[in-house]
Design an enzyme around this catalytic site. Structure first.
Site, PDB file in Angstrom:
ATOM      1  N   SER A  28       0.864  -1.176   0.000  1.00 24.58           N
ATOM      2  CA  SER A  28       0.000   0.000   0.000  1.00 24.58           C
ATOM      3  C   SER A  28       0.901   1.226   0.000  1.00 24.58           C
ATOM      4  O   SER A  28       2.094   1.134   0.330  1.00 24.58           O
ATOM      5  CB  SER A  28      -0.872  -0.001   1.265  1.00 24.58           C
TER       6      SER A  28
ATOM      7  N   TYR B   6      -1.912  -0.805  10.703  1.00 22.22           N
ATOM      8  CA  TYR B   6      -1.847  -1.095   9.276  1.00 22.22           C
ATOM      9  C   TYR B   6      -0.498  -0.660   8.696  1.00 22.22           C
ATOM     10  O   TYR B   6       0.161  -1.418   7.979  1.00 22.22           O
ATOM     11  CB  TYR B   6      -2.990  -0.364   8.578  1.00 22.22           C
TER      12      TYR B   6
END
Length: 284
Positions: free
Chosen positions: A165, A178
């Site tokens: 990501s 995350y």
């Protein structure tokens, strides 16, 4: 049958690549295969003719993926589904053992993920532990289990693709769990490449926001944490830094996995496919 509301692609949307290893004898393991990017990746690899072993904790979602790929898309490759909990080591071993019964395990797509929105000082440690186990520990163990199978093929060719990501490059507020896992995933990827000997490769894919249930479900929490509207979350927080003002589709990400696994990705090793609409590389 897959829920039409969660599937926005068909066979014509898949990047089909000519590759000698893209056949039924080659097996691709895909995690998170019940929905989103995992479902699309399973579909893309099966459409490229591979045998896909898709795993997820969601058995109904896996069945929907299988039906989508084999019935609606009429893909040439098979989809084998294995229900598994990525936090259970025995389940992970069972997935790879099952995969090995269907051909040469050459490819692994670590896609499964989870999200939690909370300031660091309030972040629940049990949630952090679960996120770490799903997004970093499971990819580590699955890679450990798959590597010997790749090495045992006739030519040692194979690859491990990890869904990263832009949050594996930069951090935004309220996503410490995350971000930590995604940065770690890039380190794992480089480590695999360092030990792979060139024919066994590893890469990450870093996108901006993708239209998946994981992203859509975090919009209300982000709005609450920042005191803004849900529309502002999408327009300003998610897409505000991107030059391309729309989210990626899961199948567009899946096509990157297909390219990265193929012979055309030969020199993609230990590095990242940053496909973010200009989010990281530009500014106003």
């Amino acid at each position: 049958m897959a829920d039409p509301a969660t599937v926005d692609f068909g066979a014509d949307d898949v990047l089909v690549i000519g590759d000698d290893h893209f056949d039924a004898e080659s097996v691709c393991v895909v995690t998170g295969a019940a929905s989103g990017i995992g479902r699309a990746t399973a579909a893309a690899m099966a459409t490229n003719g591979l045998t896909v072993v898709g795993t997820d904790v969601d058995a109904d979602g896996l069945a929907s993926t299988k039906a989508l790929v084999e019935d609606e898309m009429d893909a040439p490759g098979d989809v084998v589904t294995v229900e598994a909990d990525l936090t259970d080591d025995d389940d992970l071993r069972a997935v790879v053992e099952e995969a090995a019964t269907h051909g040469d395990v050459r490819y692994l797509a670590n896609v499964a993920g989870m999200q939690h929105i909370s300031p660091l000082e309030e972040f629940p440690m049990d949630v952090y532990d679960a996120m770490h186990d799903v997004m970093l520990r499971a990819p580590f163990l699955l890679s450990k289990l798959v590597v010997p199978h790749i090495r045992d093929t006739d030519d040692g060719v194979g690859a491990i693709g990890n869904m990263c990501s832009i949050h594996g490059h930069v951090a935004t507020q309220d996503k410490a769990g995350y971000v930590t896992s995604k940065f770690g995933l890039r380190g794992l990827t480089k480590s695999i490449a360092a030990e792979g000997g060139g024919t066994l490769r590893a890469f990450t894919i870093s996108t901006s926001y993708v239209s998946t249930p994981l992203v859509e479900e975090q919009i209300p929490d982000t709005a609450d944490e920042r005191g803004i509207s849900e529309a502002e979350v999408v327009e300003d927080v998610m897409l505000g830094g991107s030059r391309v003002k729309e989210m990626m589709r899961p199948i567009q990400v899946a096509n990157l996995f297909a390219f990265g696994f193929s012979k055309h990705g030969q020199h993609l090793n230990g590095d990242d496919m940053t496909w973010d609409g200009g989010h990281l590389g530009t500014y106003e």
